[in-house]
Design a protein around this motif. Structure first.
Motif, PDB file in Angstrom:
ATOM      1  N   ALA A 274      -3.141  13.358 -19.031  1.00 23.03           N
ATOM      2  CA  ALA A 274      -3.241  11.933 -19.361  1.00 23.03           C
ATOM      3  C   ALA A 274      -2.236  11.122 -18.538  1.00 23.03           C
ATOM      4  N   ALA A 275      -1.009  11.641 -18.436  1.00 26.57           N
ATOM      5  CA  ALA A 275       0.033  10.920 -17.715  1.00 26.57           C
ATOM      6  C   ALA A 275      -0.322  10.781 -16.235  1.00 26.57           C
ATOM      7  N   ILE A 276      -0.788  11.876 -15.624  1.00 29.11           N
ATOM      8  CA  ILE A 276      -1.112  11.846 -14.192  1.00 29.11           C
ATOM      9  C   ILE A 276      -2.298  10.924 -13.933  1.00 29.11           C
ATOM     10  N   THR A 277      -3.288  10.948 -14.843  1.00 29.12           N
ATOM     11  CA  THR A 277      -4.433  10.038 -14.697  1.00 29.12           C
ATOM     12  C   THR A 277      -3.960   8.589 -14.780  1.00 29.12           C
ATOM     13  N   LEU A 278      -3.092   8.320 -15.743  1.00 23.41           N
ATOM     14  CA  LEU A 278      -2.552   6.966 -15.926  1.00 23.41           C
ATOM     15  C   LEU A 278      -1.771   6.529 -14.683  1.00 23.41           C
TER      16      LEU A 278
ATOM     17  N   GLU B 225      -0.392  20.452 -21.574  1.00 31.04           N
ATOM     18  CA  GLU B 225      -1.415  20.217 -20.557  1.00 31.04           C
ATOM     19  C   GLU B 225      -2.154  18.890 -20.746  1.00 31.04           C
ATOM     20  N   GLY B 226      -2.488  18.577 -22.015  1.00 20.58           N
ATOM     21  CA  GLY B 226      -3.226  17.341 -22.293  1.00 20.58           C
ATOM     22  C   GLY B 226      -2.408  16.110 -21.954  1.00 20.58           C
TER      23      GLY B 226
ATOM     24  N   VAL C 203       0.833  -1.206   0.000  1.00 16.13           N
ATOM     25  CA  VAL C 203       0.000   0.000   0.000  1.00 16.13           C
ATOM     26  C   VAL C 203       0.872   1.263   0.000  1.00 16.13           C
ATOM     27  N   MET C 204       1.860   1.296   0.907  1.00 17.00           N
ATOM     28  CA  MET C 204       2.723   2.476   1.012  1.00 17.00           C
ATOM     29  C   MET C 204       3.561   2.665  -0.253  1.00 17.00           C
ATOM     30  N   MET C 205       4.027   1.541  -0.814  1.00 14.67           N
ATOM     31  CA  MET C 205       4.839   1.601  -2.025  1.00 14.67           C
ATOM     32  C   MET C 205       4.014   2.179  -3.188  1.00 14.67           C
ATOM     33  N   ALA C 206       2.794   1.657  -3.370  1.00 12.52           N
ATOM     34  CA  ALA C 206       1.952   2.117  -4.480  1.00 12.52           C
ATOM     35  C   ALA C 206       1.628   3.610  -4.317  1.00 12.52           C
ATOM     36  N   TRP C 207       1.342   4.009  -3.100  1.00 11.46           N
ATOM     37  CA  TRP C 207       0.986   5.405  -2.811  1.00 11.46           C
ATOM     38  C   TRP C 207       2.181   6.330  -3.050  1.00 11.46           C
ATOM     39  N   HIS C 208       3.335   5.960  -2.503  1.00 15.66           N
ATOM     40  CA  HIS C 208       4.560   6.748  -2.650  1.00 15.66           C
ATOM     41  C   HIS C 208       4.948   6.878  -4.124  1.00 15.66           C
ATOM     42  N   MET C 209       4.746   5.778  -4.861  1.00 19.77           N
ATOM     43  CA  MET C 209       5.037   5.721  -6.288  1.00 19.77           C
ATOM     44  C   MET C 209       4.159   6.733  -7.044  1.00 19.77           C
ATOM     45  N   VAL C 210       2.865   6.761  -6.742  1.00 20.03           N
ATOM     46  CA  VAL C 210       1.946   7.694  -7.401  1.00 20.03           C
ATOM     47  C   VAL C 210       2.351   9.136  -7.104  1.00 20.03           C
ATOM     48  N   LEU C 211       2.668   9.430  -5.838  1.00 11.85           N
ATOM     49  CA  LEU C 211       3.045  10.802  -5.460  1.00 11.85           C
ATOM     50  C   LEU C 211       4.328  11.236  -6.164  1.00 11.85           C
ATOM     51  N   GLY C 212       5.319  10.340  -6.195  1.00 17.65           N
ATOM     52  CA  GLY C 212       6.602  10.674  -6.808  1.00 17.65           C
ATOM     53  C   GLY C 212       6.499  10.850  -8.305  1.00 17.65           C
ATOM     54  N   LEU C 213       5.838   9.896  -8.971  1.00 16.56           N
ATOM     55  CA  LEU C 213       5.724   9.968 -10.432  1.00 16.56           C
ATOM     56  C   LEU C 213       4.882  11.173 -10.856  1.00 16.56           C
ATOM     57  N   THR C 214       3.888  11.542 -10.015  1.00 18.09           N
ATOM     58  CA  THR C 214       3.058  12.713 -10.324  1.00 18.09           C
ATOM     59  C   THR C 214       3.915  13.978 -10.356  1.00 18.09           C
ATOM     60  N   VAL C 215       4.817  14.122  -9.377  1.00 19.63           N
ATOM     61  CA  VAL C 215       5.690  15.301  -9.341  1.00 19.63           C
ATOM     62  C   VAL C 215       6.573  15.348 -10.581  1.00 19.63           C
ATOM     63  N   ILE C 216       7.099  14.173 -10.975  1.00 19.37           N
ATOM     64  CA  ILE C 216       7.963  14.124 -12.156  1.00 19.37           C
ATOM     65  C   ILE C 216       7.175  14.519 -13.405  1.00 19.37           C
ATOM     66  N   ALA C 217       5.942  13.993 -13.521  1.00 18.33           N
ATOM     67  CA  ALA C 217       5.094  14.343 -14.670  1.00 18.33           C
ATOM     68  C   ALA C 217       4.802  15.843 -14.672  1.00 18.33           C
ATOM     69  N   GLU C 218       4.509  16.404 -13.498  1.00 16.99           N
ATOM     70  CA  GLU C 218       4.213  17.840 -13.397  1.00 16.99           C
ATOM     71  C   GLU C 218       5.415  18.692 -13.798  1.00 16.99           C
ATOM     72  N   ASP C 219       6.616  18.212 -13.464  1.00 16.80           N
ATOM     73  CA  ASP C 219       7.821  18.992 -13.750  1.00 16.80           C
ATOM     74  C   ASP C 219       8.282  18.919 -15.202  1.00 16.80           C
ATOM     75  N   TYR C 220       8.123  17.768 -15.832  1.00 16.91           N
ATOM     76  CA  TYR C 220       8.746  17.595 -17.151  1.00 16.91           C
ATOM     77  C   TYR C 220       7.772  17.552 -18.324  1.00 16.91           C
ATOM     78  N   LEU C 221       6.482  17.336 -18.061  1.00 12.99           N
ATOM     79  CA  LEU C 221       5.525  17.320 -19.158  1.00 12.99           C
ATOM     80  C   LEU C 221       4.838  18.677 -19.219  1.00 12.99           C
ATOM     81  N   HIS C 222       5.057  19.394 -20.313  1.00 13.20           N
ATOM     82  CA  HIS C 222       4.578  20.766 -20.377  1.00 13.20           C
ATOM     83  C   HIS C 222       3.286  20.920 -21.162  1.00 13.20           C
TER      84      HIS C 222
END
Lengths: 131, 131
Positions: free
Chosen positions: A102-106, A97-98, A76-95
């Motif tokens: 899509a990436a954050i939803t995925l 908006e669409g 549970v903690m791994m899946a949650w931490h993974m979502v939070l971390g990957l979301t930040v990376i997507a927010e920082d590098y994908l410019h």
């Protein structure tokens, strides 16, 4: 004047700055990180103990409730931490908006699938598995 | 409206890599690698729970030289992310945030994660049925 200042203080206290969602994301990333320090070490011990032993050994280990509880907590903690971390990376590098949306939803849907699949698998093995 | 190529400000690639920036980047990179590893771990648990022959197939793939290379790299990514994550938690508590200490803890993370990775593999290879 005093009234609007008080409201600003209240909003800050509730964690609602100009970003509206406050520090919740940051906070949960730290909570899951702290939880994962012992849980990761635990998971490594379980993997080392069952390495090369096949699924019988895994079922024997997970048959102990303390072992399965810790393993479920890890998943549970791994899946949650993974979502939070990957979301930040997507927010920082994908410019675009669409693409970002899509990436954050995925990432979020994927995280739920990983969490649910992991928890059910651990419980399945703990409770005797497929014979 | 015509598209104009505007002058850009210097970006990260023109700077000489430093321990601080390299570790920061590696933290994200190892996080992505560990997300992939986490998904594979859950797939492994799922196949173990399902009880089919696919579990043996995945184990055989992970036991091949390439599988073991990936597992070794994942182990390093895990210990690096774990040690550097603890370093980040100290910073969150405003501890060790002086430049000299940032470098000291940085090198400590590099050494600790390397030693822990090697130690884990020495234990893993000594398990019956692994080597």
């Amino acid at each position: 004047m005093a009234g609007s200042d008080d409201r600003a203080v209240l909003r800050r206290a509730r964690g609602l700055g100009s970003a509206k969602s406050g520090v919740r994301h940051w906070w949960w990333q730290r909570v899951t990180a702290v939880a994962l320090v012992p849980l990761t070490v635990w998971m490594l011990v379980l993997l080392l103990a069952t390495a090369g032993e096949g699924r019988r050994a895994l079922m024997v280990w997970l048959g102990n409730p303390a072992v399965s509880v810790l393993t479920v907590m890890f998943v549970v903690m791994m899946a949650w931490h993974m979502v939070l971390g990957l979301t930040v990376i997507a927010e920082d590098y994908l410019h675009h908006e669409g693409v970002k949306f899509a990436a954050i939803t995925l990432i979020q849907v994927g995280g739920v699938i990983v969490g649910v699949a992991g928890v059910i698998s651990v419980l399945w093995l703990a409770l005797g598995g497929t014979q | 409206m015509t598209e104009r190529t505007r002058p850009r400000s210097p970006h990260v690639q023109i700077y000489r890599p430093q321990l601080t920036s390299v570790l920061s980047f590696t933290h994200r990179l190892s996080g992505i690698a560990l997300s992939v590893g986490g998904v594979i771990l859950v797939v492994w648990l799922l196949l173990a729970a399902a009880g089919g022959s696919a579990f043996g197939g995945l184990n055989a793939a992970l036991g091949s030289w390439f599988g073991r290379l990936l597992l070794f790299l994942w182990t390093f990514a895990l210990f690096f992310h774990l040690c550097n994550g603890i370093r980040h938690l100290f910073w969150d508590a405003v501890l060790g945030f002086e430049l000299a200490n940032i470098y000291r803890s940085g090198w400590l993370v590099v050494v600790a994660s390397t030693v822990l990775t090697v130690l884990t593999w020495v234990i893993a290879m000594s398990m019956p049925g692994v080597a």
